[in-house]
Enzyme design. Structure first.
Site, PDB file in Angstrom:
ATOM      1  N   GLU A  94       0.849  -1.181   0.000  1.00  0.00           N
ATOM      2  CA  GLU A  94       0.000   0.000   0.000  1.00  0.00           C
ATOM      3  C   GLU A  94       0.883   1.228   0.000  1.00  0.00           C
ATOM      4  OE1 GLU A  94      -2.394   0.219   3.501  1.00  0.00           O
ATOM      5  OE2 GLU A  94      -0.710  -0.029   4.875  1.00  0.00           O
ATOM      6  N   PHE A 141       0.567  -7.396  27.076  1.00  0.00           N
ATOM      7  CA  PHE A 141       0.534  -6.107  26.372  1.00  0.00           C
ATOM      8  C   PHE A 141      -0.795  -5.378  26.560  1.00  0.00           C
ATOM      9  CE2 PHE A 141       3.766  -8.619  24.282  1.00  0.00           C
ATOM     10  CZ  PHE A 141       4.818  -7.726  24.168  1.00  0.00           C
TER      11      PHE A 141
END
Length: 664
Positions: free
Chosen positions: A292, A352
């Site tokens: 992209e 996390f």
């Protein structure tokens, strides 16, 4: 040139843009939500304008409020930073209609590259390598299965308008496609308002490498080398470096020329990034494919600045003002090596989980600029400030440069140890562990690195034997210093107690016999030479052991110390040798049984309770939902049981480790 720039962003990128604008003699305007009223970027700018309430949808994402702020302050240009409105073509068009310059690419380029399917078609037409796949409309699951089979498994299903790791599913079989296609469509519709899905070949041993391009309004476009961004967690970048240890000069030229061709095809100007997926399994380097194009400044742009010597924000401003690029492709060279790590408010020891709250302490490493190396910190926080649940949890970025890759990595390890962050969880230990990992240091990395190397989560960086002996000597030295200070206290009964030189230092099941002596210590009979720079009460220390220097974060921990360095916290019990010999007679205190409680793993908002008092639950059953950092976290029962009492209700704001409910 512009007289005044409004920065339509917050945090570290707003501070970053303001610093460059100030150096260029341009006035700056900051915008802020109620949550950011006292944020550093507001104080740093020449002027500031309130946008609205804390949620981004009511403040930073409202284009009309940004334009009103420009008119109120006389700003003649807007720098969007990254995120928020930076890649919204309609925002650029609205600015142009109001006679305000946009420091970024034209709206047609943003629109063309924002559509994942359309951008791949344009890339193919421009002669850019594209991953084998199907870019047309896919009617239903049966057609998706047929297309995936023709391409060949494994394949990746992606939402056309997706980004940031959302709307992506990997399929290794027909069954995976049948289970995942409709879910990918739903995610695309829910997150981006677009349920189109495309399917492409999944590249094995993939590396994420991107090319920085820079163009002006006069048709001049150059590429500024590559960045390696393969160290990712759940498709989010964690570590970036420039150049890539995988890319050869021939690859760099081929990638760069294709990136420039794509930028030229869409009439691009300003800074932009063409992201590529590269097969690490192909040593020829020819298997690279367009992923992209990001039509904005990237978070990781500093590593490119470090190796090229360019200020990309300055270049963007000059291009937007109509200036011609002052450099050609032949003028660009890459010098040395740069590494960036992203410091997030998240707790790697708890999977996390995001962490919000007040930065009780925040001290960053000293910046360094010399021929041997450079250290830079880009942040947008300050001690006493707050990491809000409304925005991205990034605290800042640490960028290092050195003549060689290994030296730049070592500089990261040293600088990470110098951070002092208290009040919230952070990922500094994890970043240090990554920098020390042999596979990372070898350069043999892929986008699956973190999942492959930490399948059971993160538990601290392993310490080699020399460091453990050094820490034992340091802990004994600290105890000796404290004993010496206590000995000098006045008004003591009896004679002052002699300060012992023989100590026992324990970490877990490991025990070290330490004898302190001038210039070092004997640890289990082995000489450790070095010095300790620390005074009682100080939160940080510097030490050396057998030629290895390191910084430590210091905290008192009952009968010892918690010393944090080199990617792990070490809990060390320190006892005089004669006391340690008697400690075997002490009764061990059993830790409390917390299995009867459902405990909140992070600060957040309790949005749902799925059980009531007296309910019988089974292992794995959803019990509650806690929202933090715009993400919903489902809390499940670890074992079967009966709910005895509810300690919280939906709508309550919970601290980390707060009890939500109790089992019988």
């Amino acid at each position: 040139m512009f007289s005044k720039i409004l920065i339509a962003n917050r945090g570290e990128i707003a501070c970053r843009v303001i610093r460059t604008a100030r150096r260029m003699g341009i006035g700056t305007v900051a915008v802020y939500s109620d949550a950011d009223a006292r944020a550093p970027h507001v104080k740093l700018a020449d002027e500031s304008v309130r946008l609205g309430p804390a949620p981004a949808a009511d403040s930073y994402l409202k284009a009309e409020l940004i334009i009103d702020a420009c008119k109120a302050t006389g700003a003649d240009a807007v720098h969007p930073g990254y995120g928020f409105l930076s890649e919204r073509a309609s925002f650029v068009e609205a600015l142009e209609a109001a006679g305000i310059a946009f420091i970024g690419p034209p709206p047609n380029a943003i629109a063309a590259m924002g559509d994942k399917i359309q951008s791949k078609k344009l890339a193919r037409e421009a002669g850019v390598n594209v991953v084998p796949g199907y870019l047309g409309e896919i009617a239903d699951t049966d057609e998706a299965v047929r297309i995936a089979t023709e391409i060949g498994f494994p394949v990746m299903m992606k939402a056309s308008a997706g980004g940031g790791g959302k709307g992506m599913r990997l399929a290794y079989s027909e069954q995976d496609v049948r289970e995942g296609f409709e879910a990918t469509k739903r995610e695309g519709l829910a997150s981006f308002g677009d349920d189109r899905v495309f399917i492409e070949k999944f590249i094995e041993d993939p590396r994420h490498i991107e090319i920085q391009v820079l163009g002006d309004r006069h048709g001049n476009i150059v590429y500024l080398g590559e960045r390696e961004c393969s160290i990712q967690r759940r498709h989010q970048k964690v570590v970036e470096e420039a150049p890539s240890p995988f890319v050869t000069p021939r690859m760099r030229q081929a990638m760069g020329e294709q990136a420039v061709a794509l930028a030229r095809a869409v009439g691009y100007h300003s800074a932009g990034t063409v992201e590529l997926i590269v097969s690490g399994a192909d040593p020829s380097g020819e298997s690279f494919y367009f992923l992209e194009m990001n039509t904005r400044l990237q978070v990781e742009h500093p590593v490119t600045e470090m190796v090229t010597g360019l200020d990309l924000v300055e270049q963007m401003i000059r291009v937007a003002a109509g200036e011609t690029l002052a450099l050609s492709q032949e003028d660009i060279s890459l010098t040395g090596w740069s590494v960036e790590t992203r410091i997030y408010a998240e707790d790697p020891y708890r999977g996390f989980l995001p962490s919000t709250g007040r930065l009780v302490r925040y001290q960053r490493p000293a910046e360094r600029h010399d021929e041997a190396g450079r250290t830079r910190v880009d942040d947008g926080v300050a001690e006493g400030g707050e990491v809000s649940m409304f925005y991205d949890p990034m605290i800042g970025k640490l960028i290092t440069w050195a003549p060689a890759r290994e030296a730049a990595i070592d500089a990261q390890i040293a600088a990470l140890d110098e951070f002092e962050i208290d009040g919230i969880g952070h990922n500094i230990d994890f970043l240090s562990a990554l920098m020390q990992h042999p596979r990372f240091r070898s350069g043999a990395i892929t986008t699956g690195f973190i999942a492959e190397e930490y399948p059971d989560g993160f538990h601290g960086a392993p310490a080699e034997p020399g460091l453990r002996r050094g820490l034992a000597a340091v802990a004994a030295g600290m105890a000796f210093t404290e004993y010496g200070r206590a000995r000098r206290a006045s008004g003591q009964l009896g004679d002052p107690v002699d300060v012992p030189c023989d100590w026992v230092v324990r970490e877990g099941a490991e025990s070290f016999a330490v004898t302190l002596q001038e210039g070092g210590a004997l640890v289990d009979g082995e000489l450790v030479t070095g010095v300790l720079e620390w005074k009682p009460g100080e939160r940080t220390a510097r030490a050396s052991a057998n030629g290895q220097s390191f910084a430590l974060r210091v905290a008192r921990d009952r009968t010892g110390w918690r010393l944090t360095t080199r990617g792990a916290a070490h809990r060390l019990q320190v006892l005089p040798a004669h006391v340690a010999d008697l400690s075997r007679h002490m009764i061990e205190k059993a830790p409390p049984d917390l299995s009867r409680y459902l405990i909140c793993p992070m600060p957040g908002l309790l949005t749902r309770l799925d059980v009531r008092e007296g309910d019988r639950v089974e292992a794995g059953q959803p019990l509650a939902v806690v929202e933090a950092m715009k993400m919903e976290n489902i809390l499940r029962a670890e074992k079967a049981g009966t709910v005895k009492a509810l300690a919280a209700q939906p709508g309550d704001s919970l601290a980390v480790d707060a009890v939500i409910l109790e089992f019988e």
